[in-house]
Design an enzyme around this catalytic site. Structure first.
Site, PDB file in Angstrom:
ATOM      1  N   LYS A  78      45.113  45.206  31.878  1.00  0.00           N
ATOM      2  CA  LYS A  78      45.949  44.398  32.768  1.00  0.00           C
ATOM      3  C   LYS A  78      46.319  43.116  32.016  1.00  0.00           C
ATOM      4  O   LYS A  78      45.490  42.579  31.256  1.00  0.00           O
ATOM      5  CB  LYS A  78      45.109  44.087  34.018  1.00  0.00           C
ATOM      6  N   SER A 153      46.730  44.415  42.928  1.00  0.00           N
ATOM      7  CA  SER A 153      47.604  43.913  41.893  1.00  0.00           C
ATOM      8  C   SER A 153      47.521  44.673  40.562  1.00  0.00           C
ATOM      9  O   SER A 153      48.446  44.591  39.756  1.00  0.00           O
ATOM     10  CB  SER A 153      47.294  42.438  41.653  1.00  0.00           C
ATOM     11  N   SER A 177      42.191  44.758  44.322  1.00  0.00           N
ATOM     12  CA  SER A 177      43.182  45.051  43.280  1.00  0.00           C
ATOM     13  C   SER A 177      42.821  46.128  42.276  1.00  0.00           C
ATOM     14  O   SER A 177      43.682  46.541  41.501  1.00  0.00           O
ATOM     15  CB  SER A 177      43.508  43.778  42.511  1.00  0.00           C
TER      16      SER A 177
HETATM   17  N1  GLN Z   1      46.095  42.017  47.584  1.00  0.00           N
HETATM   18  C1  GLN Z   1      45.161  40.940  47.568  1.00  0.00           C
HETATM   19  C2  GLN Z   1      45.886  39.643  47.317  1.00  0.00           C
HETATM   20  O1  GLN Z   1      47.044  39.677  47.346  1.00  0.00           O
HETATM   21  C3  GLN Z   1      44.116  41.189  46.529  1.00  0.00           C
HETATM   22  C4  GLN Z   1      44.605  40.952  45.169  1.00  0.00           C
HETATM   23  C5  GLN Z   1      43.549  41.100  44.142  1.00  0.00           C
HETATM   24  O2  GLN Z   1      42.512  41.734  44.368  1.00  0.00           O
HETATM   25  N2  GLN Z   1      43.780  40.483  42.995  1.00  0.00           N
HETATM   26  O3  GLN Z   1      45.331  38.626  47.100  1.00  0.00           O
END
Ligand code: GLN
Length: 485
Positions: A78, A153, A177
């Site tokens: 990532k 994400s 994520s």
């Molecule tokens: N979807 C969640 C957010 O928008 C989690 C994102 C994540 O785990 N980085 O914060």
């Protein structure tokens, strides 16, 4: 089978027997990336030259008899992991031209064992999102259906596995994520217990929730990757100084007598019928394998999303203060005075979702609101944590859906942040509690999209959820399905 389709353990066998070289496997995967990227957009940066050089080094190492399970394995990261000398954007315009001077510890550990880096993967900007749509580099498409999101994400990390553009990847998980994109793309994703893996060199979103974890084709690879990245790091004071077990020893297809909790708050109306069906079937499979189910309650579940959006945004507003057009990344071409330089650079550099969260977090931390919102959220966080600790007095693991629906369509929720936030309802509590969770392929929707199940473990109970996930995987065929690109 093509070389780019193999798992870590399968490719390792071939490398060890010298049936293939790392250069061959790397070239095959790079060719695959070139062929499918126009449809998937999983990568922000492909590091072709560096990958070929690393593969040559790996082959030399193998020739000298010094082979490790990760030597010569093509992986990708990532774009939130700092990679020395390789551009790292966090999918933001503000870091468009940022080349880090050092490596994230988790990547360094893979690199030292001879893993080959193929490139940096797409994500939501600063890991804020559930769909990969907030990337400044365009959305990643779900390899199972390009009209759908891959999840987020770490959407690029999941899509790259599903599209066979990398053998294994690393993601990060602050509120789901790793697990949610793994579920939406049909791969395995594990969020370790907070403190299990070093966060050093990982661009911070919400520091008390962020955790690094593997995304892989199967549970065996997940155990291998977790073992490789886990462990104490003097450079991260929140990493825990506990020995790292050999997670591959947990790859036992036996769940006889394992007590699995089913939290009533997670089996709600509104759960997509395909998701419910997959979960029901999974429960049957586990029963057949001798697991015992116990009805449990996690009573503060309803508050998790709201609490998360106070704590995560508060931490984000503080963490993202460093991007000011002076120290890193983008600087406005019309600087004016110092304040104008800051605000113009930030205005030009950050996307809408990131700005929304900085504003929410700054508000929650401001004087007068700090006690009403931030402190209160911290107290509720403790209640959520206690829910889990209490549940784990009677069960060994908890089985839940990963997300309420399979992957949604690109654009479906991007104009409605609240709907997007609610899609993380089953993953966020795990981060709030600081414990571990894994997503494993467990079904397909009527429209042909993968569905994962989530197993939540006790703090530092990764071995138990790996064992339970492995038993399920060995009893089912879901992980063998491949997206037809
Ligand atoms: N979807 C969640 C957010 O928008 C989690 C994102 C994540 O785990 N980085 O914060």
């Amino acid at each position: 089978m093509d070389l780019f389709e193999l798992t870590i353990h399968e490719l390792h066998e071939k490398l060890k027997k010298r049936e293939v070289s790392s250069v061959e496997a790397t070239k095959a995967t790079l060719a695959r990336i070139e062929a499918v990227e126009p449809k998937v957009n999983a990568f922000i940066t492909v590091t072709t030259d560096e990958a070929l050089k690393a593969a040559e080094e790996a082959d030399k190492r193998i020739a000298s008899g010094n082979i490790d399970i990760l030597t010569g394995i093509p992986v990708a990261l990532k774009d939130i992991f700092l990679t020395k000398g390789i551009r790292t954007t966090c999918a933001s315009k503000i870091l468009d031209n940022f080349v880090p001077p050092y490596d994230a510890t988790s990547w360094l550990k893979l690199k030292e064992r001879g893993a080959v880096l193929l490139g940096k993967l797409n994500q939501d900007e600063f890991a804020m999102g559930s769909s990969c749509e907030s990337s400044a580099f365009g959305p990643t498409k779900n390899p199972w259906n390009p009209d759908c999101i891959p999840g987020g994400s770490s959407g690029g990390s999941a899509a790259a596995i599903a599209a066979q553009e990398a053998v294994a990847t690393l993601g990060t998980d602050t509120g789901g994520s790793i697990r949610q994109p793994a579920s939406h793309c049909g791969c395995v994703g594990l969020k370790p217990t907070y403190g299990r893996v070093s966060r050093y060199g990982v661009i911070a979103y919400a520091s008390s929730l962020d955790q690094v974890g593997p995304m892989t084709r199967d549970v065996t690879d997940c155990a291998i990757m977790l073992g490789a990245v886990a462990g104490y790091d003097p450079l991260d004071s929140t990493s825990v100084n506990m020995p790292v077990p050999d997670y591959t020893k947990a790859l036992i297809p036996d769940v006889k007598g394992l007590k699995i909790g089913l939290p009533k708050e997670y089996y709600i109306e509104g759960l997509d019928p395909d998701v419910k069906k997959a979960l029901d079937l999974a429960i049957e499979t586990y029963r057949g394998l001798g697991a015992e189910f116990v009805d449990i309650s996690l009573p503060h579940t309803d508050y998790a999303v709201a609490t998360y959006y106070l704590i995560a945004t508060a931490e984000a507003s503080s963490n993202l203060a460093r991007y000011d057009g002076v120290r890193f990344g983008h600087r406005t071409s019309e600087p004016g005075n110092l304040i104008e330089t800051y605000s113009r650079s930030r205005d030009e550099g950050f996307g809408a979702e990131v700005k929304r969260r900085i504003m929410l977090g700054t508000y929650a931390l401001s004087s007068g609101y700090y006690d009403a919102y931030y402190i209160k959220a911290q107290k509720v966080r403790t209640l959520i944590m206690n829910d889990f600790l209490k549940a784990f007095e009677t069960v060994d693991a908890i089985l839940t859906p990963v997300a309420p629906t399979p992957a949604f369509r690109i654009g479906e929720k991007s104009s409605d942040p609240l709907q997007m936030y609610l899609s993380d309802i089953f993953t966020i509590p795990v981060n709030m509690a600081g414990t571990c969770g894994i997503s494993v392929p467990a079904g397909m929707s009527a429209s042909g999209l993968p569905i994962g199940l989530q197993l939540i473990g006790k703090p530092f109970g990764e071995e138990t959820i790996i064992r339970a996930a492995y038993a399920f995987e060995q009893a089912t065929e879901w992980h063998k399905r491949k997206a037809a690109l």
